[in-house]
Design a protein around this motif. Structure first.
Motif, PDB file in Angstrom:
ATOM      1  N   VAL A 185      53.046  11.373  16.034  1.00 40.07           N
ATOM      2  CA  VAL A 185      51.551  12.110  15.029  1.00 40.07           C
ATOM      3  C   VAL A 185      51.423  13.671  14.792  1.00 40.07           C
ATOM      4  N   LEU A 186      51.434  13.336  14.009  1.00 37.00           N
ATOM      5  CA  LEU A 186      50.864  14.666  13.174  1.00 37.00           C
ATOM      6  C   LEU A 186      49.349  14.793  13.215  1.00 37.00           C
ATOM      7  N   THR A 187      48.806  15.468  13.793  1.00 39.34           N
ATOM      8  CA  THR A 187      46.660  16.145  14.143  1.00 39.34           C
ATOM      9  C   THR A 187      46.842  16.988  12.929  1.00 39.34           C
ATOM     10  N   LEU A 188      46.106  16.839  12.011  1.00 37.03           N
ATOM     11  CA  LEU A 188      46.189  17.641   9.884  1.00 37.03           C
ATOM     12  C   LEU A 188      45.570  19.052  11.194  1.00 37.03           C
ATOM     13  N   ASN A 189      44.565  18.738  11.869  1.00 38.58           N
ATOM     14  CA  ASN A 189      43.238  19.606  12.408  1.00 38.58           C
ATOM     15  C   ASN A 189      43.542  20.844  12.852  1.00 38.58           C
ATOM     16  N   THR A 190      45.369  20.329  13.935  1.00 37.96           N
ATOM     17  CA  THR A 190      45.352  21.506  14.029  1.00 37.96           C
ATOM     18  C   THR A 190      47.281  21.511  13.889  1.00 37.96           C
ATOM     19  N   ASP A 191      47.331  21.229  12.648  1.00 41.97           N
ATOM     20  CA  ASP A 191      48.803  20.965  13.209  1.00 41.97           C
ATOM     21  C   ASP A 191      49.812  20.889  14.345  1.00 41.97           C
ATOM     22  N   MET A 192      49.778  19.867  15.138  1.00 43.55           N
ATOM     23  CA  MET A 192      49.675  19.452  16.224  1.00 43.55           C
ATOM     24  C   MET A 192      50.444  18.547  16.835  1.00 43.55           C
ATOM     25  N   GLN A 193      52.263  18.072  17.214  1.00 47.38           N
ATOM     26  CA  GLN A 193      52.257  17.067  16.742  1.00 47.38           C
ATOM     27  C   GLN A 193      52.619  16.008  18.215  1.00 47.38           C
ATOM     28  N   CYS A 194      52.449  15.115  17.979  1.00 45.75           N
ATOM     29  CA  CYS A 194      52.770  14.358  19.237  1.00 45.75           C
ATOM     30  C   CYS A 194      53.467  12.938  19.168  1.00 45.75           C
ATOM     31  N   ASP A 195      54.025  12.754  19.775  1.00 44.14           N
ATOM     32  CA  ASP A 195      54.570  10.993  20.230  1.00 44.14           C
ATOM     33  C   ASP A 195      54.009  10.172  20.959  1.00 44.14           C
ATOM     34  N   ILE A 196      53.849   8.854  20.368  1.00 40.17           N
ATOM     35  CA  ILE A 196      52.565   7.679  21.207  1.00 40.17           C
ATOM     36  C   ILE A 196      53.492   6.920  21.463  1.00 40.17           C
ATOM     37  N   THR A 197      53.474   5.671  22.533  1.00 45.09           N
ATOM     38  CA  THR A 197      53.931   4.930  22.324  1.00 45.09           C
ATOM     39  C   THR A 197      52.775   3.692  22.816  1.00 45.09           C
ATOM     40  N   VAL A 198      52.745   2.838  22.371  1.00 45.72           N
ATOM     41  CA  VAL A 198      51.972   1.593  22.541  1.00 45.72           C
ATOM     42  C   VAL A 198      52.698   0.368  22.943  1.00 45.72           C
ATOM     43  N   ARG A 199      52.744  -1.006  23.591  1.00 44.38           N
ATOM     44  CA  ARG A 199      53.376  -2.429  23.838  1.00 44.38           C
ATOM     45  C   ARG A 199      52.576  -2.972  22.558  1.00 44.38           C
ATOM     46  N   THR A 200      53.903  -3.579  21.305  1.00 48.17           N
ATOM     47  CA  THR A 200      54.450  -4.379  21.042  1.00 48.17           C
ATOM     48  C   THR A 200      54.075  -5.209  20.791  1.00 48.17           C
ATOM     49  N   PRO A 201      54.819  -6.197  21.805  1.00 45.22           N
ATOM     50  CA  PRO A 201      55.342  -7.815  21.859  1.00 45.22           C
ATOM     51  C   PRO A 201      54.847  -8.574  20.706  1.00 45.22           C
ATOM     52  N   ASN A 202      56.277  -8.875  20.179  1.00 42.77           N
ATOM     53  CA  ASN A 202      55.993 -10.115  19.135  1.00 42.77           C
ATOM     54  C   ASN A 202      55.739  -9.295  18.216  1.00 42.77           C
ATOM     55  N   GLY A 203      56.053  -8.848  18.048  1.00 45.91           N
ATOM     56  CA  GLY A 203      55.623  -7.942  16.283  1.00 45.91           C
ATOM     57  C   GLY A 203      53.483  -6.965  16.405  1.00 45.91           C
ATOM     58  N   ARG A 204      53.137  -7.479  17.879  1.00 45.05           N
ATOM     59  CA  ARG A 204      51.820  -7.003  17.536  1.00 45.05           C
ATOM     60  C   ARG A 204      51.174  -6.127  18.682  1.00 45.05           C
ATOM     61  N   VAL A 205      50.148  -5.434  18.239  1.00 47.16           N
ATOM     62  CA  VAL A 205      49.456  -4.445  19.139  1.00 47.16           C
ATOM     63  C   VAL A 205      48.796  -5.025  20.509  1.00 47.16           C
ATOM     64  N   ALA A 206      49.780  -4.493  21.899  1.00 46.93           N
ATOM     65  CA  ALA A 206      49.240  -5.611  22.931  1.00 46.93           C
ATOM     66  C   ALA A 206      47.990  -4.834  23.542  1.00 46.93           C
ATOM     67  N   TYR A 207      46.930  -5.142  23.336  1.00 43.55           N
ATOM     68  CA  TYR A 207      45.741  -4.054  24.086  1.00 43.55           C
ATOM     69  C   TYR A 207      45.405  -4.972  25.818  1.00 43.55           C
ATOM     70  N   ASP A 208      45.341  -5.978  25.927  1.00 42.92           N
ATOM     71  CA  ASP A 208      45.408  -6.594  27.350  1.00 42.92           C
ATOM     72  C   ASP A 208      46.046  -5.129  28.008  1.00 42.92           C
ATOM     73  N   GLY A 209      45.994  -5.510  29.750  1.00 36.62           N
ATOM     74  CA  GLY A 209      46.394  -4.933  30.204  1.00 36.62           C
ATOM     75  C   GLY A 209      46.487  -4.041  31.838  1.00 36.62           C
ATOM     76  N   ASP A 210      47.195  -3.113  32.480  1.00 38.01           N
ATOM     77  CA  ASP A 210      46.689  -3.433  33.725  1.00 38.01           C
ATOM     78  C   ASP A 210      46.040  -1.812  33.874  1.00 38.01           C
ATOM     79  N   ALA A 211      46.128  -0.876  33.085  1.00 42.29           N
ATOM     80  CA  ALA A 211      45.810   0.334  33.315  1.00 42.29           C
ATOM     81  C   ALA A 211      43.975   0.696  33.062  1.00 42.29           C
ATOM     82  N   CYS A 212      44.321   1.870  33.465  1.00 41.03           N
ATOM     83  CA  CYS A 212      42.280   2.051  33.654  1.00 41.03           C
ATOM     84  C   CYS A 212      42.838   3.810  33.900  1.00 41.03           C
ATOM     85  N   ILE A 213      41.157   4.137  32.823  1.00 39.62           N
ATOM     86  CA  ILE A 213      41.278   5.144  32.973  1.00 39.62           C
ATOM     87  C   ILE A 213      39.352   5.071  33.621  1.00 39.62           C
ATOM     88  N   ASP A 214      38.928   6.480  33.777  1.00 40.45           N
ATOM     89  CA  ASP A 214      38.049   6.475  34.026  1.00 40.45           C
ATOM     90  C   ASP A 214      37.235   6.753  32.753  1.00 40.45           C
TER      91      ASP A 214
END
Length: 362
Positions: free
Chosen positions: A122-151
């Protein structure tokens, strides 16, 4: 008459807001911004006539398109709105909303899932910054349920890994825009730094504060906020940012010794309101200052040894861990910054705006 616009309402990290395909919004920037103000209900303190939540963290918009840059999958434009202002700022980054970009793109079908997990650049156009983003996609669908916790988010979800490729000097001329790791402004020691977010760091003790005050206390501290804004205006000039009066950066951050086993305690102003937590790229930038010899965090921050360090940045509602990899030769250079976020699709459908605004008649 009203005009419908396809919209996905997403939580990204500890922020939320509507996401749009660029092609669904007006191409003219001035008209687009008027439409976004109408979508969010700004300017109004409660944003009662729009989707905004009456707070800067819930007054954000994501705009996404397929990228034409070689090696990049998606372009992302972040827009920061304010509840009580008619401004649309596309200058800064937002690492929290960034976490929702790939889920949104997969939901809209502009990119395809790759297997059990999908990694997209992904290229963030605001500042020309790039990053690699990894998401879970089992069975071809975005997975939202999981055990990750962020404050700052009251539920667990599937983890989203963000690996920033080049964040130094995202808005400024470089990691240390003044050319120094420590400066003095009106007798106050500060570190002016930009590793994804332009920031000014200074010791809470130098302001006569502990750094453990509540958000409510900080926001009610008129004397402190007046001093911080005066400091921000001078630091902006020193950082080569010009008059930052109307801008949402640099962010201002009080630092103090950690109190909950982390590396450093923070109270971050964004830039006029004390953040309930800390922004993603602000956390990356603070963590970077913690590993630089001679910064204002030197002697305060508790940092592990080694070239790969996990730096836990404490904030009012928890902590934010950032993994930093230092150059083994130049220990003042950060080669990689990685972190974990979560996101969730909250609503999809159409948001309605007055046709007179869409048509540019008012």
């Amino acid at each position: 008459m009203q005009t419908p616009i396809p919209c996905h309402f997403m939580r990204g990290g500890t922020s939320r807001g509507p996401f749009f395909l660029e092609s669904d919004l007006p191409a003219d920037v001035a008209l687009r911004d008027k439409v976004l103000l109408a979508v969010m209900g700004s300017p109004h303190a409660r944003q009662i006539d729009g989707l905004g939540g009456g707070h800067p963290l819930t007054s954000k918009v994501g705009i996404v398109r397929p990228s034409t840059r070689p090696g990049v999958d998606l372009d992302f434009l972040f827009a920061q709105l304010q509840p009580d202002k008619d401004s649309v700022d596309t200058t800064p980054n937002c690492g929290n909303m960034l976490a929702a970009v790939v889920p949104f793109a997969l939901e809209r079908g502009i990119v395809a899932p790759q297997g059990e997990t999908s990694t997209l650049r992904v290229l963030t156009l605001n500042t020309d910054m790039q990053c690699d983003i990894t998401v879970r996609t089992p069975n071809g669908r975005v997975a939202y349920d999981g055990d990750a916790c962020i404050d700052g988010v009251p539920c667990t979800a599937a983890p989203i890994a963000i690996n920033f490729l080049d964040t130094a000097g995202s808005v400024c001329s470089g990691l240390l825009p003044t050319g120094r790791v420590r400066d003095s402004i009106d007798g106050l020691d500060v570190t002016c730094i930009d590793n994804g977010m332009p920031m000014v760091l200074f010791k809470a003790a130098d302001m006569g504060r502990t750094g453990a005050e509540s958000v409510e206390t900080m926001n009610a501290d008129t004397e402190l906020k007046t001093r911080i804004e005066a400091l921000r205006l001078k630091a902006g000039l020193l950082m080569g940012l010009g008059d930052v009066g109307p801008k949402n950066y640099p962010k201002m951050c009080l630092i103090a010794p950690p109190t909950a086993g982390g590396a450093v305690a923070t109270r971050c102003f964004i830039p006029h309101v004390c953040h309930d937590a800390i922004g993603v790229l602000a956390a990356v930038t603070v963590a970077t200052a913690c590993v630089l010899d001679g910064s204002v965090a030197d002697g305060i921050a508790v940092v592990p040894a080694g070239t790969v360090k996990t730096v836990a940045v404490e904030h009012p509602t928890g902590e934010f861990s950032v993994e930093l990899e230092l150059d083994p030769v130049d220990r003042q250079k950060v080669r990689r910054a990685a972190l974990l976020r979560t996101a969730r699709l909250l609503m999809k459908g159409e948001v309605m705006v007055p046709t007179a605004i869409w048509d540019g008649r008012r």
